[in-house]
Motif scaffolding. Structure first.
Motif, PDB file in Angstrom:
ATOM      1  N   MET A 139     -22.116   9.070  -5.872  1.00 44.95           N
ATOM      2  CA  MET A 139     -21.302   7.873  -6.271  1.00 44.95           C
ATOM      3  C   MET A 139     -20.694   7.148  -5.259  1.00 44.95           C
ATOM      4  SD  MET A 139     -18.579  10.379  -7.938  1.00 44.95           S
ATOM      5  CE  MET A 139     -17.181   9.282  -7.683  1.00 44.95           C
ATOM      6  N   GLY A 140     -20.197   5.859  -5.236  1.00 44.01           N
ATOM      7  CA  GLY A 140     -19.487   5.210  -4.200  1.00 44.01           C
ATOM      8  C   GLY A 140     -17.884   5.157  -4.397  1.00 44.01           C
ATOM      9  N   MET A 141     -17.420   4.061  -3.796  1.00 37.86           N
ATOM     10  CA  MET A 141     -15.939   4.305  -3.755  1.00 37.86           C
ATOM     11  C   MET A 141     -15.204   3.804  -5.131  1.00 37.86           C
ATOM     12  SD  MET A 141     -14.944   1.454  -1.073  1.00 37.86           S
ATOM     13  CE  MET A 141     -15.382   1.380   0.764  1.00 37.86           C
ATOM     14  N   ASP A 142     -14.192   4.390  -5.550  1.00 38.27           N
ATOM     15  CA  ASP A 142     -13.713   4.135  -6.772  1.00 38.27           C
ATOM     16  C   ASP A 142     -12.782   2.770  -6.935  1.00 38.27           C
ATOM     17  OD1 ASP A 142     -10.886   4.291  -5.518  1.00 38.27           O
ATOM     18  OD2 ASP A 142     -10.866   6.503  -6.122  1.00 38.27           O
ATOM     19  N   PHE A 143     -12.460   2.452  -7.872  1.00 39.28           N
ATOM     20  CA  PHE A 143     -12.026   0.979  -7.876  1.00 39.28           C
ATOM     21  C   PHE A 143     -10.712   0.812  -6.720  1.00 39.28           C
ATOM     22  CE2 PHE A 143      -8.662  -1.911  -9.665  1.00 39.28           C
ATOM     23  CZ  PHE A 143      -9.509  -2.906  -9.954  1.00 39.28           C
ATOM     24  N   TYR A 144      -9.975   1.741  -6.689  1.00 40.84           N
ATOM     25  CA  TYR A 144      -8.802   1.517  -5.961  1.00 40.84           C
ATOM     26  C   TYR A 144      -8.977   1.460  -4.239  1.00 40.84           C
ATOM     27  CZ  TYR A 144      -5.773   2.612  -9.883  1.00 40.84           C
ATOM     28  OH  TYR A 144      -5.231   2.351 -11.152  1.00 40.84           O
ATOM     29  N   ALA A 145     -10.089   2.249  -3.988  1.00 46.01           N
ATOM     30  CA  ALA A 145     -10.652   2.249  -2.513  1.00 46.01           C
ATOM     31  C   ALA A 145     -11.375   0.850  -2.586  1.00 46.01           C
ATOM     32  CB  ALA A 145     -11.581   3.289  -2.304  1.00 46.01           C
ATOM     33  N   ARG A 146     -12.070   0.170  -3.326  1.00 48.65           N
ATOM     34  CA  ARG A 146     -12.715  -0.776  -3.183  1.00 48.65           C
ATOM     35  C   ARG A 146     -11.785  -2.039  -3.114  1.00 48.65           C
ATOM     36  NH1 ARG A 146     -18.029  -1.123  -4.713  1.00 48.65           N
ATOM     37  NH2 ARG A 146     -17.816  -3.358  -5.454  1.00 48.65           N
ATOM     38  N   VAL A 147     -10.625  -1.884  -3.902  1.00 47.91           N
ATOM     39  CA  VAL A 147      -9.615  -2.889  -3.686  1.00 47.91           C
ATOM     40  C   VAL A 147      -9.018  -2.908  -2.493  1.00 47.91           C
ATOM     41  CG1 VAL A 147      -7.430  -3.724  -4.716  1.00 47.91           C
ATOM     42  CG2 VAL A 147      -9.055  -2.952  -6.187  1.00 47.91           C
ATOM     43  N   ARG A 148      -8.787  -1.804  -2.006  1.00 43.76           N
ATOM     44  CA  ARG A 148      -8.026  -1.761  -0.577  1.00 43.76           C
ATOM     45  C   ARG A 148      -9.171  -2.222   0.417  1.00 43.76           C
ATOM     46  NH1 ARG A 148      -6.096   3.129  -2.549  1.00 43.76           N
ATOM     47  NH2 ARG A 148      -7.918   4.333  -1.339  1.00 43.76           N
ATOM     48  N   HIS A 149     -10.234  -1.964   0.397  1.00 45.42           N
ATOM     49  CA  HIS A 149     -11.205  -2.680   1.170  1.00 45.42           C
ATOM     50  C   HIS A 149     -11.281  -4.193   1.107  1.00 45.42           C
ATOM     51  CE1 HIS A 149     -15.852  -3.329   2.228  1.00 45.42           C
ATOM     52  NE2 HIS A 149     -14.768  -2.941   3.585  1.00 45.42           N
ATOM     53  N   ILE A 150     -11.306  -4.677   0.067  1.00 42.26           N
ATOM     54  CA  ILE A 150     -11.366  -6.186  -0.140  1.00 42.26           C
ATOM     55  C   ILE A 150     -10.009  -6.619   0.411  1.00 42.26           C
ATOM     56  CG2 ILE A 150     -11.411  -7.999  -1.920  1.00 42.26           C
ATOM     57  CD1 ILE A 150     -13.032  -5.845  -3.554  1.00 42.26           C
ATOM     58  N   LEU A 151      -8.989  -6.282   0.208  1.00 41.92           N
ATOM     59  CA  LEU A 151      -7.595  -6.801   0.526  1.00 41.92           C
ATOM     60  C   LEU A 151      -7.549  -6.944   2.071  1.00 41.92           C
ATOM     61  CD1 LEU A 151      -5.077  -4.991  -1.701  1.00 41.92           C
ATOM     62  CD2 LEU A 151      -5.687  -7.462  -1.628  1.00 41.92           C
ATOM     63  N   GLU A 152      -8.290  -5.791   2.621  1.00 41.39           N
ATOM     64  CA  GLU A 152      -8.266  -5.707   4.209  1.00 41.39           C
ATOM     65  C   GLU A 152      -9.091  -7.119   4.735  1.00 41.39           C
ATOM     66  OE1 GLU A 152      -9.511  -1.914   4.911  1.00 41.39           O
ATOM     67  OE2 GLU A 152      -7.413  -1.163   4.871  1.00 41.39           O
ATOM     68  N   SER A 153      -9.986  -7.616   4.146  1.00 38.99           N
ATOM     69  CA  SER A 153     -10.856  -8.679   4.494  1.00 38.99           C
ATOM     70  C   SER A 153     -10.381 -10.141   4.338  1.00 38.99           C
ATOM     71  CB  SER A 153     -12.282  -8.291   4.331  1.00 38.99           C
ATOM     72  OG  SER A 153     -12.591  -8.381   2.882  1.00 38.99           O
ATOM     73  N   ILE A 154      -9.148 -10.068   3.637  1.00 38.31           N
ATOM     74  CA  ILE A 154      -8.553 -11.361   3.359  1.00 38.31           C
ATOM     75  C   ILE A 154      -8.049 -11.988   4.634  1.00 38.31           C
ATOM     76  CG2 ILE A 154      -6.986 -12.929   1.921  1.00 38.31           C
ATOM     77  CD1 ILE A 154      -6.774 -10.619   0.096  1.00 38.31           C
ATOM     78  N   PRO A 155      -8.481 -12.934   5.279  1.00 36.19           N
ATOM     79  CA  PRO A 155      -8.162 -13.558   6.507  1.00 36.19           C
ATOM     80  C   PRO A 155      -6.692 -14.200   6.518  1.00 36.19           C
ATOM     81  CG  PRO A 155      -9.975 -14.862   5.741  1.00 36.19           C
ATOM     82  CD  PRO A 155      -9.486 -13.859   4.527  1.00 36.19           C
ATOM     83  N   SER A 156      -5.998 -13.896   7.633  1.00 36.12           N
ATOM     84  CA  SER A 156      -4.490 -14.684   7.618  1.00 36.12           C
ATOM     85  C   SER A 156      -4.824 -16.168   7.285  1.00 36.12           C
ATOM     86  CB  SER A 156      -4.268 -14.359   9.210  1.00 36.12           C
ATOM     87  OG  SER A 156      -2.926 -15.076   9.278  1.00 36.12           O
TER      88      SER A 156
END
Length: 103
Positions: free
Chosen positions: A1-18
């Motif tokens: 199984m992959g990342m849970d929802f919270y991990a996915r959210v953190r990952h996505i947040l990190e890729s929002i550019p300045s």
DNA sequence: CCGATGACTCACG
DNA sequence: CCGTGAGCCATCG
């Protein structure tokens, strides 16, 4: 199984550019759970400064943190125009292919 | 199990 | 534009 929802959210947040912003709902969708925008907010609240929490806004580009001053200031520092408690998603909204987080 | 909670969202007036 | 109410759903006590 992959990342849970919270991990996915953190990952996505990190890729929002300045200089760009996203909405709680948008993040939830990208994370694969469109009805969980409230949980995205929960991640942000508990993550503190570890994540770019200031780049996330409510639907329509409205600042939801209270008081809104600090978030508005952080956004302005990266060049985002904040009018009142509003940011134009048209101009500063982050757009990315949902396929980018498809795993 | 139950009810309250929340940095949400949408429809409606 | 500003409530209000309903829907939403994991987490907590």
């Amino acid at each position: 199984m992959g990342m849970d929802f919270y991990a996915r959210v953190r990952h996505i947040l990190e890729s929002i550019p300045s200089g760009r912003v996203a909405t709680y709902g948008q993040i939830a969708e990208l994370a694969g759970a469109p009805k969980r925008s409230r949980h995205v907010a929960k991640v942000l609240k508990s993550a503190g400064q570890a994540l770019p929490w200031h780049r996330v806004l409510g639907a329509g580009g409205k600042i939801r943190t209270q008081p809104p001053d600090q978030q508005a200031q952080l956004l302005r520092l990266e060049g985002v125009l904040v009018s009142g408690e509003r940011v134009s998603l048209k101009q500063f909204g982050w757009t990315i292919s949902p396929l980018a987080f498809a795993d």
